[in-house]
Design a protein around this motif. Structure first.
Motif, PDB file in Angstrom:
ATOM      1  N   GLY A 143       0.813  -1.210   0.000  1.00 37.52           N
ATOM      2  CA  GLY A 143       0.000   0.000   0.000  1.00 37.52           C
ATOM      3  C   GLY A 143       0.835   1.243   0.000  1.00 37.52           C
ATOM      4  N   ASP A 144       0.575   2.137   0.948  1.00 39.48           N
ATOM      5  CA  ASP A 144       1.184   3.450   0.840  1.00 39.48           C
ATOM      6  C   ASP A 144       2.469   3.589   1.652  1.00 39.48           C
ATOM      7  N   ASP A 145       3.047   2.469   2.106  1.00 44.54           N
ATOM      8  CA  ASP A 145       4.294   2.616   2.854  1.00 44.54           C
ATOM      9  C   ASP A 145       5.478   2.058   2.080  1.00 44.54           C
ATOM     10  N   TYR A 146       5.411   2.176   0.741  1.00 45.45           N
ATOM     11  CA  TYR A 146       6.476   1.630  -0.100  1.00 45.45           C
ATOM     12  C   TYR A 146       7.843   2.150   0.313  1.00 45.45           C
ATOM     13  N   ILE A 147       7.943   3.468   0.517  1.00 45.28           N
ATOM     14  CA  ILE A 147       9.253   4.057   0.790  1.00 45.28           C
ATOM     15  C   ILE A 147       9.827   3.534   2.104  1.00 45.28           C
ATOM     16  N   THR A 148       8.969   3.381   3.126  1.00 45.47           N
ATOM     17  CA  THR A 148       9.432   2.829   4.399  1.00 45.47           C
ATOM     18  C   THR A 148       9.948   1.406   4.194  1.00 45.47           C
ATOM     19  N   GLN A 149       9.169   0.602   3.461  1.00 43.46           N
ATOM     20  CA  GLN A 149       9.594  -0.773   3.186  1.00 43.46           C
ATOM     21  C   GLN A 149      10.895  -0.792   2.394  1.00 43.46           C
ATOM     22  N   LEU A 150      10.989   0.102   1.413  1.00 42.65           N
ATOM     23  CA  LEU A 150      12.169   0.149   0.565  1.00 42.65           C
ATOM     24  C   LEU A 150      13.412   0.478   1.387  1.00 42.65           C
ATOM     25  N   LYS A 151      13.282   1.471   2.276  1.00 42.76           N
ATOM     26  CA  LYS A 151      14.419   1.860   3.110  1.00 42.76           C
ATOM     27  C   LYS A 151      14.901   0.672   3.927  1.00 42.76           C
ATOM     28  N   THR A 152      13.956  -0.073   4.520  1.00 43.24           N
ATOM     29  CA  THR A 152      14.323  -1.228   5.332  1.00 43.24           C
ATOM     30  C   THR A 152      15.035  -2.269   4.484  1.00 43.24           C
ATOM     31  N   LYS A 153      14.489  -2.521   3.291  1.00 40.91           N
ATOM     32  CA  LYS A 153      15.079  -3.543   2.430  1.00 40.91           C
ATOM     33  C   LYS A 153      16.471  -3.145   1.959  1.00 40.91           C
ATOM     34  N   LEU A 154      16.632  -1.867   1.605  1.00 40.21           N
ATOM     35  CA  LEU A 154      17.914  -1.417   1.060  1.00 40.21           C
ATOM     36  C   LEU A 154      19.017  -1.461   2.102  1.00 40.21           C
ATOM     37  N   THR A 155      18.634  -1.197   3.360  1.00 40.37           N
ATOM     38  CA  THR A 155      19.612  -1.162   4.442  1.00 40.37           C
ATOM     39  C   THR A 155      20.379  -2.476   4.529  1.00 40.37           C
ATOM     40  N   ASN A 156      19.675  -3.572   4.280  1.00 35.82           N
ATOM     41  CA  ASN A 156      20.314  -4.870   4.307  1.00 35.82           C
ATOM     42  C   ASN A 156      20.730  -5.236   2.890  1.00 35.82           C
ATOM     43  N   GLN A 157      22.028  -5.429   2.700  1.00 32.48           N
ATOM     44  CA  GLN A 157      22.508  -5.598   1.326  1.00 32.48           C
ATOM     45  C   GLN A 157      21.934  -6.817   0.620  1.00 32.48           C
ATOM     46  N   THR A 158      21.715  -7.889   1.349  1.00 32.08           N
ATOM     47  CA  THR A 158      21.243  -9.095   0.670  1.00 32.08           C
ATOM     48  C   THR A 158      19.757  -9.014   0.330  1.00 32.08           C
ATOM     49  N   THR A 159      18.976  -8.260   1.115  1.00 30.54           N
ATOM     50  CA  THR A 159      17.547  -8.196   0.820  1.00 30.54           C
ATOM     51  C   THR A 159      17.196  -7.037  -0.098  1.00 30.54           C
ATOM     52  N   GLY A 160      18.165  -6.188  -0.397  1.00 25.43           N
ATOM     53  CA  GLY A 160      17.877  -5.028  -1.234  1.00 25.43           C
ATOM     54  C   GLY A 160      17.532  -5.454  -2.638  1.00 25.43           C
ATOM     55  N   PRO A 161      16.509  -4.853  -3.260  1.00 25.62           N
ATOM     56  CA  PRO A 161      16.144  -5.198  -4.632  1.00 25.62           C
ATOM     57  C   PRO A 161      17.172  -4.645  -5.621  1.00 25.62           C
ATOM     58  N   ASN A 162      17.256  -5.253  -6.793  1.00 25.66           N
ATOM     59  CA  ASN A 162      18.160  -4.749  -7.826  1.00 25.66           C
ATOM     60  C   ASN A 162      17.597  -3.514  -8.509  1.00 25.66           C
ATOM     61  N   ILE A 163      16.265  -3.555  -8.706  1.00 34.49           N
ATOM     62  CA  ILE A 163      15.611  -2.418  -9.352  1.00 34.49           C
ATOM     63  C   ILE A 163      14.540  -1.897  -8.401  1.00 34.49           C
ATOM     64  N   PHE A 164      14.547  -0.595  -8.152  1.00 41.93           N
ATOM     65  CA  PHE A 164      13.509  -0.041  -7.278  1.00 41.93           C
ATOM     66  C   PHE A 164      13.002   1.279  -7.848  1.00 41.93           C
ATOM     67  N   MET A 165      11.996   1.841  -7.181  1.00 47.47           N
ATOM     68  CA  MET A 165      11.381   3.062  -7.691  1.00 47.47           C
ATOM     69  C   MET A 165      11.329   4.124  -6.598  1.00 47.47           C
ATOM     70  N   THR A 166      11.472   5.387  -6.986  1.00 44.50           N
ATOM     71  CA  THR A 166      11.207   6.472  -6.036  1.00 44.50           C
ATOM     72  C   THR A 166      10.490   7.584  -6.794  1.00 44.50           C
ATOM     73  N   GLY A 167      10.024   8.548  -6.065  1.00 43.66           N
ATOM     74  CA  GLY A 167       9.353   9.683  -6.681  1.00 43.66           C
ATOM     75  C   GLY A 167      10.318  10.792  -7.058  1.00 43.66           C
ATOM     76  N   GLY A 168      11.625  10.547  -6.974  1.00 43.44           N
ATOM     77  CA  GLY A 168      12.592  11.595  -7.280  1.00 43.44           C
ATOM     78  C   GLY A 168      12.589  12.672  -6.213  1.00 43.44           C
ATOM     79  N   GLY A 169      13.089  13.848  -6.545  1.00 40.43           N
ATOM     80  CA  GLY A 169      13.074  14.964  -5.590  1.00 40.43           C
ATOM     81  C   GLY A 169      13.720  14.608  -4.271  1.00 40.43           C
TER      82      GLY A 169
END
Lengths: 290, 418
Positions: free
Chosen positions: B72-98
């Motif tokens: 839902g609407d907490d993509y960025i929070t989830q993304l931050k958590t995933k990226l923090t851990n190198q093995t769980t970080g996705p290869n391709i991700f999305m942000t709103g820029g800015g």
């Protein structure tokens, strides 16, 4: 202690200690250390040590202080109402009332629904349901959308939280009441204690242990409430119902001030600890043994 | 004897497990290109199509793309958590820029030399310091969506016309002239953005408001916006009682003549209001003579730069295939229903709905105003602006000018980096 006992102790306590340290102690200590840095919460970005600056800013953060005041009001309201209601119903269902089992079940049920879902259900009732009732009955002074009024939105939160947890503390009180030996009650009745006197001088002191547990639980849970807060009001209107936990969540996850949010969380922990410990020590003193 | 065997069995099991564990860690190839990459999608609407696309890619190129959906609407929070851990970080991700992109920039690979970069439409790439770090996923736009069956678009082309339309509609009592809804961006964010994007240098303007050098209440466009908000409060339904679903429902059933919304409402219209007789048209929101739609890039694709070179190469290959191959382009245009921000993707305008057409035209002609809220302090719409707007709608004594003053203070408070 014998060597062999040591092994046994380690076998039973070891896993628990391990898990406890991993999910509670370590994050707790790390959390405290993060409260001294300026950081946006992104591992790859730099942390800058700034000492107690975060704590100093939190002290003068009017929004944080306002949310603290609201949290105290909410907690006071929710703790008193929840325990009063829980105790009254516990007394009712332990007296020889018909349908006691049914009442007990229905009263306990809201606790089984998650706070998040309860919040959404009641959001609908307060906004749409109340509007309809208000139109039908004409009692618009009470049946209006509570969630749009800063004061009533907080009442709504207290109401829903009470509705959810009163059933649970009722169970604790019931078990407290049932531990009172029947002969003691009979002896008191023979000595002429009835009704209010029987409750206040005999039952009440004997269910003090149940009070200790219930008060502790409702006190700490009310301080820490987040799920119902999020789904029912989301802090609105005009941030009037943004309680402690939500203020910290917003600071960290929406505004991206991780260190500052952590400092707030540490302050929050200290406050909750002081209040709950004080409460436990006070009620413990009033417990009587048989 | 018995214990002996058990011990051996245990150590054998432990050894096996640790070997398995090691093998699991070293799964990716170290040279050439990786055979499996992961993609974390932020748009719930396209996740099924993306999974189907990944299957096609596997068939054509033999590389597995694992698509992760969000709730839902907490993509960025989830993304931050995933990226923090190198093995769980996705290869391709999305942000709103800015702002959102800038905080996660440390994780983005430089795409300046990627094969698809030359196709990115002018000013539509996510750039930091002259280098490209994100490929635009789509172009979206919003403005005043009018039900022309109730009010003709020419009646709302200027601010004074718009306000007199609101008053007239209230006097007639058949429908309301306009509606806002309670969600942060629909209540205040998009409206406020219009005033921001009318400034000559919006990015600098945001910086000046945050630093306190410029006060919104002293700027002409914002004064006018205050007037519009007063008119909305006086003549339309209380937006705090209305959510997005009801707002669109009211528009499609003729209970309101106009809303400030974007082409994204078509998702709901095509599923819930297929038979509605409402005739929609998107026109510029007439704030202080504005005659342009607000068009921007809501999402960018990024490649995780903290992964191995092989995985980065595989990720770039996939994105390249997405925007250059026939299959990929077909998915973007027809399945995702995106208006692409890439010059090499041709779109059949006649297949678009009227709202998307309006945005597409505005995007191609360059005759549009940008989305500025990507540069606002992070989280401000949800933690500050919406609360202030709620005060305005609950406290009838608050004037539009006071609303702007309070909003200006919000920018200063939220802009403090702690």
């Amino acid at each position: 202690m014998k060597r062999k006992d040591w092994y046994w102790n380690l076998l039973f306590v070891g896993p628990t200690v391990c898990i406890f340290s991993l999910v509670v102690l370590v994050p707790f200590v790390m959390g405290i250390s993060y409260s001294f840095v300026s950081w946006d919460g992104i591992a790859a970005n730099a942390k800058r040590f700034i000492g107690f600056t975060n704590y100093v800013s939190a002290m003068s953060d009017t929004r944080f202080i306002r949310s603290a005041v609201k949290t105290f009001i909410f907690t006071a309201g929710a703790v008193v109402l929840t325990n009063a209601l829980g105790l009254i119903v516990a007394l009712l269902v332990t007296s020889k009332m018909k349908l006691a089992g049914v009442v007990r079940t229905f009263y306990f049920m809201p606790y089984l629904i998650g706070g998040l879902i309860l919040g959404y259900i009641w959001k609908f009732i307060f906004s749409d349901g109340f509007a309809i009732i208000g139109n039908v009955t004409g009692w618009k002074f009470i049946f209006f959308n509570w969630l749009l009024n800063p004061t009533f939105a907080l009442f709504a939160l207290i109401f829903v939280s009470t509705w959810q947890t009163a059933g649970y503390v009722m169970i604790i009180y019931i078990s407290g009441i049932q531990t009172i030996p029947q002969d003691l009650i009979e002896a008191a009745e023979v000595d002429g204690a009835h009704g209010w006197k029987l409750f206040w001088h005999i039952k009440f002191p004997l269910i003090m242990p149940a009070f200790t547990i219930s008060l502790f639980m409702t006190l700490s849970n009310s301080f820490k409430i987040f799920d119902t807060n999020l789904s029912l009001t989301a802090g609105g209107p005009s941030n009037a119902t943004e309680l402690f936990a939500m203020n910290i969540y917003n600071e960290i996850f929406l505004n991206g001030n991780y260190g500052y949010g952590q400092a707030k969380a540490v302050l929050f922990f200290i406050i909750v600890a002081i209040f709950t410990l004080a409460q436990v020590s006070i009620t413990k003193k009033r417990e009587v043994g048989l | 004897m018995g214990t002996h065997i058990t011990r051996k069995a245990v150590s054998a099991a432990v050894a096996t497990l640790s070997i398995l564990g090691l093998a699991g860690c070293g799964g990716s190839a170290t040279s050439g290109t990786a055979s499996t990459i992961t993609l974390f999608d932020s748009k719930v609407e396209i996740v099924d199509s993306l999974k189907a696309l990944a299957k096609e890619y596997k068939k054509e190129k033999g590389v597995t793309v694992e698509v992760w959906g969000t709730t839902g609407d907490d993509y960025i929070t989830q993304l931050k958590t995933k990226l923090t851990n190198q093995t769980t970080g996705p290869n391709i991700f999305m942000t709103g820029g800015g702002q959102e992109g800038d905080t996660l920039k440390s994780y983005m690979a430089d795409l300046t030399n990627a094969p698809f970069t030359k196709y990115i439409a002018k000013n539509k790439a996510y750039e930091v310091g002259g280098k490209v770090f994100g490929m635009p996923a789509a172009v979206e736009g919003y403005g005043l969506i009018v039900n022309t069956g109730l009010v003709s678009a020419s009646k709302v082309s200027t601010q004074s016309d718009f306000i007199s339309m609101l008053k007239q509609a209230k006097a007639d009592g058949k429908y309301t002239g306009f509606e806002l809804s309670q969600e942060s961006y629909f209540l205040i964010g998009h409206m406020l953005n219009t005033a921001f994007s009318m400034q000559s240098n919006p990015k600098q303007f945001v910086a000046d408001v945050v630093s306190g050098k410029v006060k919104l209440q002293n700027v002409k466009e914002f004064k006018e916006l205050g007037t519009i908000y007063e008119a909305i409060r006086a003549n339309t339904n209380n937006p705090l009682q209305i959510n997005y679903d009801k707002e669109i429902g009211d528009l499609m059933t003729g209970k309101t003549a106009s809303v400030n919304q974007g082409m994204w409402i078509n998702t709901m219209i095509s599923s819930d209001y297929k038979d509605s007789a409402a005739k929609l048209q998107m026109v510029p929101f007439p704030l202080d003579g504005n005659d342009k739609l607000a068009v921007g890039v809501p999402l960018y694709w990024h490649v995780n730069g903290t992964k191995s070179t092989a995985e980065q190469k595989a990720s770039i290959d996939f994105l390249n295939w997405l925007v250059t191959s026939k299959t990929g382009q077909d998915y973007i245009v027809n399945k995702f229903q995106f208006i692409p921000a890439m010059t090499n993707i041709k779109v059949d305008e006649s297949k678009m709905d009227v709202l998307a057409q309006a945005v597409y035209k505005a995007s191609n002609s360059g005759d549009n105003i940008p989305w500025v809220y990507q540069y606002w302090p992070s989280g401000i719409a949800d933690t500050y602006l919406v609360g202030t707007a709620q005060s305005f709608f609950t406290d009838k004594a608050m004037t539009g000018q006071q609303l702007m003053t309070k909003l200006s203070e919000d920018f200063v408070t939220a802009g403090v980096k702690r």
